[in-house]
Structure formats: structure tokens, C-alpha cells
Design a protein around this motif. Structure first.
Motif, PDB file in Angstrom:
ATOM      1  N   ARG A  39     112.785  58.482  43.685  1.00 11.39           N
ATOM      2  CA  ARG A  39     113.018  57.479  44.718  1.00 11.39           C
ATOM      3  C   ARG A  39     113.139  56.087  44.104  1.00 11.39           C
ATOM      4  N   LEU A  40     112.292  55.782  43.138  1.00  7.59           N
ATOM      5  CA  LEU A  40     112.343  54.483  42.487  1.00  7.59           C
ATOM      6  C   LEU A  40     113.630  54.317  41.683  1.00  7.59           C
ATOM      7  N   VAL A  41     114.026  55.365  40.967  1.00  5.42           N
ATOM      8  CA  VAL A  41     115.286  55.305  40.218  1.00  5.42           C
ATOM      9  C   VAL A  41     116.457  55.149  41.186  1.00  5.42           C
ATOM     10  N   GLY A  42     116.417  55.863  42.294  1.00  3.79           N
ATOM     11  CA  GLY A  42     117.467  55.726  43.311  1.00  3.79           C
ATOM     12  C   GLY A  42     117.531  54.318  43.878  1.00  3.79           C
ATOM     13  N   ALA A  43     116.382  53.707  44.102  1.00  2.00           N
ATOM     14  CA  ALA A  43     116.346  52.342  44.636  1.00  2.00           C
ATOM     15  C   ALA A  43     116.932  51.350  43.637  1.00  2.00           C
ATOM     16  N   VAL A  44     116.579  51.490  42.369  1.00  2.00           N
ATOM     17  CA  VAL A  44     117.123  50.593  41.347  1.00  2.00           C
ATOM     18  C   VAL A  44     118.628  50.803  41.217  1.00  2.00           C
ATOM     19  N   THR A  45     119.069  52.047  41.229  1.00  2.15           N
ATOM     20  CA  THR A  45     120.492  52.346  41.139  1.00  2.15           C
ATOM     21  C   THR A  45     121.255  51.749  42.319  1.00  2.15           C
ATOM     22  N   THR A  46     120.683  51.853  43.507  1.00  2.00           N
ATOM     23  CA  THR A  46     121.300  51.256  44.693  1.00  2.00           C
ATOM     24  C   THR A  46     121.409  49.748  44.542  1.00  2.00           C
ATOM     25  N   CYS A  47     120.350  49.125  44.065  1.00  2.00           N
ATOM     26  CA  CYS A  47     120.377  47.674  43.855  1.00  2.00           C
ATOM     27  C   CYS A  47     121.464  47.284  42.853  1.00  2.00           C
ATOM     28  N   LEU A  48     121.553  48.027  41.765  1.00  2.00           N
ATOM     29  CA  LEU A  48     122.581  47.730  40.766  1.00  2.00           C
ATOM     30  C   LEU A  48     123.980  47.891  41.358  1.00  2.00           C
TER      31      LEU A  48
END
Length: 98
Positions: A39-48
Motif C-alpha cells: 500500500r505504501l509503495v502504491g501510494a508513493v507510485t501514485t504520487c510520482l
């Protein structure tokens, strides 16, 4: 829910994950880390994805080769060598009970 409330909920969730991983037993910490990492990796990827780079490496939002979001993420994800627990808790907005 307004933006301020959403921000508060997000920060509390991140704080709960951090505290849970830091202070639970090894088994519970591992379970929590496994449950939250994607979930955290997905959130960072979404932000990027909201700050895409063009062919020249310039951020489409910041209109600069130095993207503010990417810079903040780079600083946040640096290793914690020499950073104490107090600083980590302060960063996520947790007041330490005395």
C-alpha cells in the motif's frame, strides 16, 4: 471529510504503521510490514505519477528539473543512519508520552 480531516486520518494511519512496526513483537511487526508495504509503495507510485517527467527530465507540474515531490521523497526515504527514534516520531507528528 474535508482535506484537513483526510490529512489527519492519513497521518494517524502512517503513525500507527510506524509505531506498530517499531514497537510490536517481531512477528507482529513483520505481519504489519507485509500488510502495509504494498500500500505504501502504491501510494508513493501514485504520487510520482502526478508529477510526470518529460523527455528532458523536467517535472510537468513543478516545471523544473528539480521536482519538489521527488526531492521530498528522496529525503524522506534516505536511510535512518544516525536518526534517533525521537526524530522519527517527530516527523510523523507523534508526541511521545512521558
Amino acid at each position: 471529510m474535508n482535506t484537513v480531516e483526510e490529512d489527519r486520518v492519513l497521518r494517524r494511519h502512517l503513525a500507527a504503521v510506524l509505531v506498530g512496526v517499531l514497537y510490536n513483537s517481531d512477528r507482529k511487526s513483520l505481519q504489519m510490514a507485509r500488510a502495509e508495504t504494498h500500500r505504501l509503495v502504491g501510494a508513493v507510485t501514485t504520487c510520482l505519477g502526478t508529477h510526470p517527467l518529460d523527455k528532458a527530465g523536467q517535472c510537468g507540474v513543478c516545471k523544473s528539473s528539480e521536482c519538489a515531490l521527488r526531492s521530498d521523497l528522496r529525503l524522506a526515504l534516505m536511510p535512518f543512519d544516525g536518526v534517533g527514534e525521537e526524530h522519527i516520531l517527530d516527523v510523523v507528528g507523534i508526541e511521545r508520552k512521558k
